[in-house]
Design a protein around this motif. Structure first.
Motif, mmCIF file in Angstrom:
data_model
loop_
_atom_site.group_PDB
_atom_site.id
_atom_site.type_symbol
_atom_site.label_atom_id
_atom_site.label_comp_id
_atom_site.label_asym_id
_atom_site.label_seq_id
_atom_site.Cartn_x
_atom_site.Cartn_y
_atom_site.Cartn_z
ATOM 1 N N ALA A 280 24.933 15.772 49.285
ATOM 2 C CA ALA A 280 25.460 16.233 48.068
ATOM 3 C C ALA A 280 25.536 15.014 47.326
ATOM 4 C CB ALA A 280 26.582 17.087 48.116
ATOM 5 N N PRO A 281 26.169 13.834 47.781
ATOM 6 C CA PRO A 281 26.425 12.687 46.765
ATOM 7 C C PRO A 281 25.088 12.338 46.347
ATOM 8 C CG PRO A 281 27.631 12.540 48.836
ATOM 9 C CD PRO A 281 26.838 13.723 49.017
ATOM 10 N N TYR A 353 33.785 24.187 39.295
ATOM 11 C CA TYR A 353 32.295 24.447 39.904
ATOM 12 C C TYR A 353 31.408 23.582 39.890
ATOM 13 C CZ TYR A 353 28.202 27.196 41.305
ATOM 14 O OH TYR A 353 27.185 27.376 41.645
ATOM 15 N N GLY A 354 30.698 23.350 40.808
ATOM 16 C CA GLY A 354 29.410 22.434 40.461
ATOM 17 C C GLY A 354 29.867 20.901 40.372
ATOM 18 N N ARG A 355 30.867 20.614 40.649
ATOM 19 C CA ARG A 355 31.034 19.059 40.590
ATOM 20 C C ARG A 355 30.166 18.340 41.378
ATOM 21 N NH1 ARG A 355 36.949 17.343 41.973
ATOM 22 N NH2 ARG A 355 36.435 18.428 43.858
ATOM 23 N N ASP A 356 29.997 18.659 42.672
ATOM 24 C CA ASP A 356 29.400 17.589 43.717
ATOM 25 C C ASP A 356 28.047 18.008 43.947
ATOM 26 O OD1 ASP A 356 32.013 16.860 44.215
ATOM 27 O OD2 ASP A 356 32.638 18.624 45.557
ATOM 28 N N GLU A 387 31.274 20.597 33.891
ATOM 29 C CA GLU A 387 32.598 19.636 33.736
ATOM 30 C C GLU A 387 33.779 20.674 33.777
ATOM 31 O OE1 GLU A 387 32.216 17.315 29.638
ATOM 32 O OE2 GLU A 387 30.822 19.130 29.754
ATOM 33 N N LYS A 388 34.975 19.981 34.366
ATOM 34 C CA LYS A 388 36.203 20.723 34.632
ATOM 35 C C LYS A 388 36.578 21.750 33.385
ATOM 36 C CE LYS A 388 40.675 20.275 36.742
ATOM 37 N NZ LYS A 388 40.320 21.481 37.685
ATOM 38 N N PRO A 389 36.700 23.004 33.839
ATOM 39 C CA PRO A 389 37.323 23.702 32.711
ATOM 40 C C PRO A 389 38.720 22.964 32.220
ATOM 41 C CG PRO A 389 36.368 24.976 34.469
ATOM 42 C CD PRO A 389 36.567 23.753 34.915
ATOM 43 N N GLN A 390 38.965 23.023 30.958
ATOM 44 C CA GLN A 390 40.448 22.635 30.185
ATOM 45 C C GLN A 390 40.984 23.871 29.657
ATOM 46 O OE1 GLN A 390 41.302 19.418 30.839
ATOM 47 N NE2 GLN A 390 39.523 19.191 32.034
ATOM 48 N N VAL A 400 33.241 22.990 26.284
ATOM 49 C CA VAL A 400 32.701 21.592 26.613
ATOM 50 C C VAL A 400 31.605 21.444 26.391
ATOM 51 C CG1 VAL A 400 34.759 21.451 28.627
ATOM 52 C CG2 VAL A 400 32.445 22.566 29.015
ATOM 53 N N PRO A 401 31.084 20.180 26.253
ATOM 54 C CA PRO A 401 29.580 19.858 25.814
ATOM 55 C C PRO A 401 28.537 20.679 26.870
ATOM 56 C CG PRO A 401 30.779 17.762 25.580
ATOM 57 C CD PRO A 401 31.804 18.792 26.272
ATOM 58 N N SER A 402 29.012 20.448 28.209
ATOM 59 C CA SER A 402 27.917 20.983 29.119
ATOM 60 C C SER A 402 27.809 22.444 28.933
ATOM 61 C CB SER A 402 28.450 20.757 30.612
ATOM 62 O OG SER A 402 29.769 21.416 30.791
ATOM 63 N N GLU A 403 28.520 23.222 28.150
ATOM 64 C CA GLU A 403 28.290 24.644 27.934
ATOM 65 C C GLU A 403 27.897 24.755 26.411
ATOM 66 O OE1 GLU A 403 31.768 25.901 31.032
ATOM 67 O OE2 GLU A 403 32.077 26.191 28.989
#
Length: 481
Positions: A280-281, A353-356, A387-390, A400-403
């Motif tokens: 995954a990395p 979700y989807g970070r890794d 990105e992590k939800p804020q 967030v920009p990714s959405e």
């Protein structure tokens, strides 16, 4: 576990089926809903494809799709079982104008369709349990042979042979510029950190270890290898990485030969743009390569290629089928992270979700004919697709920009091409992936028997009754058209 030849009683299941504890346990469990009660959480997130801005690019003239297949067979059943794994991946080039012209009269001209495609296959064999190179362990045998398979699996469509190892070094370097070395997070044997290897390998720097290292160790497939048992998961991970690196081989080949051609192509992978398991990395390397590619093309005023992953199965495909009646034809659905957490993966709303794993973001698209596609598309010019939800302090979430659709300027063009290349041969399918799957598939039944006999002959073991004198053990990296 039973003794050999021991059989269960024909009524041995009755006590389990009537157990109150089992029935009570299952009554406590929940499963994903098959129908949507209030569809507003779906309809509020769908957008007509025509409302999404389309970047400036020429109409795509070609598609290249990639798919793979693998099988693990028992060359010797029983204990200790001897297992061998086969991997076959294929890339299929489709001339889009010629493909579309194959259907001029309402019937597909099979000869014109055949002329519209070129197929390239790469295949290899990998050791499983109880298979060794002389003097080393089964796990180290797998490491050595996995590296060999990548070195010898190559294409020559762009001049000099370019191997999967070259592609691996390229994503650690940059477009047209493979890295001279890469860093392993740890030695597979002594766990000493930060080991440097080249494409030719290296040696652990720890004086007490000096283990032989390989560039492919960076994918850490050896961590899931078992010396005594099935290794289908390890084989699948290897196949998935080979698919994605074969794709990089072609993208980088176009970049080196004539980068402007990239803006005229769509590259399609089977499965999401993601890397799972110990490897995954590696998604960070794919992200970095894609970002560098987009930046390099932008300096030359060239649109980036269309890149997309298409999923055939899994929980996102199941979810798409459950909600498809609430998505109009020709509309796309942005799957924001809180939605994914609540309705698909059953996590807390602010779970990252989807970070890794991901270097692209999932969307659900309902085509003009009512088929449903689950696709993964990368951001342009690059960046994390999730990105992590804020939290915004009012129970909602900060956008967030990714959405934002603006982060995916290739999305509309990608979906328009897929819409034009649908096939009713299979549900929710597109022609390039169907062709790639056909080219890469290792069949069950007779095909599996042949592969088993190949393993038995290659390992000089007793063979089944069906003769195999006409077959020869496969070579690594065999290429064909």
């Amino acid at each position: 576990m039973p003794y050999p030849d021991e059989r269960a009683s024909r009524i041995g299941h009755v006590q389990t089926a009537l157990s109150p504890a089992i029935l009570e346990a299952m009554e406590r469990w929940n499963t994903p809903a098959l129908e949507v009660g209030d569809p507003s959480h779906v309809t509020d997130r769908v957008t007509s494809l025509e409302e999404i801005q389309k970047d400036q690019r020429p109409d795509p003239t070609f598609a290249i799709a990639f798919d793979g297949s693998n099988q693990e067979v028992e060359a010797r059943p029983g204990y200790p079982s001897v297992r061998v794994g086969y991997v076959q991946i294929a890339g299929v080039y489709v001339d889009i104008p010629r493909f579309l012209n194959a259907n001029r009269s309402g019937l597909v001209d099979a000869r014109e369709l055949e002329r519209a495609q070129i197929t390239q296959t790469v295949n290899s064999v990998l050791p499983g349990s109880n298979v060794f190179l002389k003097g080393i362990t089964g796990r180290d045998t797998w490491r050595a042979e996995f590296d060999r398979s990548f070195v010898e699996s190559e294409i020559d469509d762009f001049g000099d042979p370019f191997s999967l190892t070259d592609a691996l070094m390229t994503i650690h370097g940059g477009p047209g510029s493979p890295a001279s070395s890469l860093t392993l997070s740890k030695c597979p044997t002594c766990k000493a950190p930060n080991q440097t290897v080249t494409a030719l390998g290296g040696t652990c720097a720890a004086p007490s270890c000096l283990t032989k290292l390989y560039a492919t160790d960076v994918m850490r497939g050896y961590e899931e290898f078992t010396d005594d048992g099935e290794n289908l998961l390890t084989l699948t991970r290897a196949m998935n990485m080979a698919e994605r690196l074969l794709l990089v081989s072609y993208i980088d080949g176009f970049y080196r030969e004539e980068s402007r051609n990239l803006s005229q192509g769509i590259f399609i992978t089977d499965g999401p743009l993601a890397v799972y398991g110990p490897a995954a990395p590696m998604k960070s390397q794919f992200l970095e390569y894609w970002s560098q590619l987009c930046a390099a093309l932008e300096t030359r005023n060239i649109a980036p290629p269309l890149l997309v992953g298409i999923e055939k199965s899994g929980r996102f495909v199941d979810h798409a089928r459950a909600i498809q009646s609430h998505i109009p034809n020709g509309h796309v659905m942005m799957l924001d992270t809180p939605y994914v957490n609540q309705y698909v993966v059953n996590q807390e709303l602010d779970h990252y979700y989807g970070r890794d794993e991901f270097y692209g973001r999932r969307f659900i698209y309902k085509t003009s004919t009512g088929e449903v596609l689950v696709v993964t598309v990368p951001r342009v010019p690059g960046g994390r697709p999730y990105e992590k939800p804020q939290r915004d302090g009012n129970g909602g979430f900060i956008p967030v920009p990714s959405e934002q659709y603006a982060s995916y300027p290739t999305l509309r063009a990608t979906l328009e091409v897929l819409d034009r290349m649908q096939t009713r041969l299979y549900p929710n399918a597109v022609i390039p992936i169907a062709l790639a799957h056909s080219a890469s598939s290792l069949p069950l039944g007779t095909g599996r028997s042949v592969l088993t006999l190949l393993a038995q002959k290659g390992l000089k073991m007793p063979q089944d009754s069906i003769g195999l004198s006409q077959f020869k053990p496969p070579r690594y990296g065999h290429r064909g058209r």
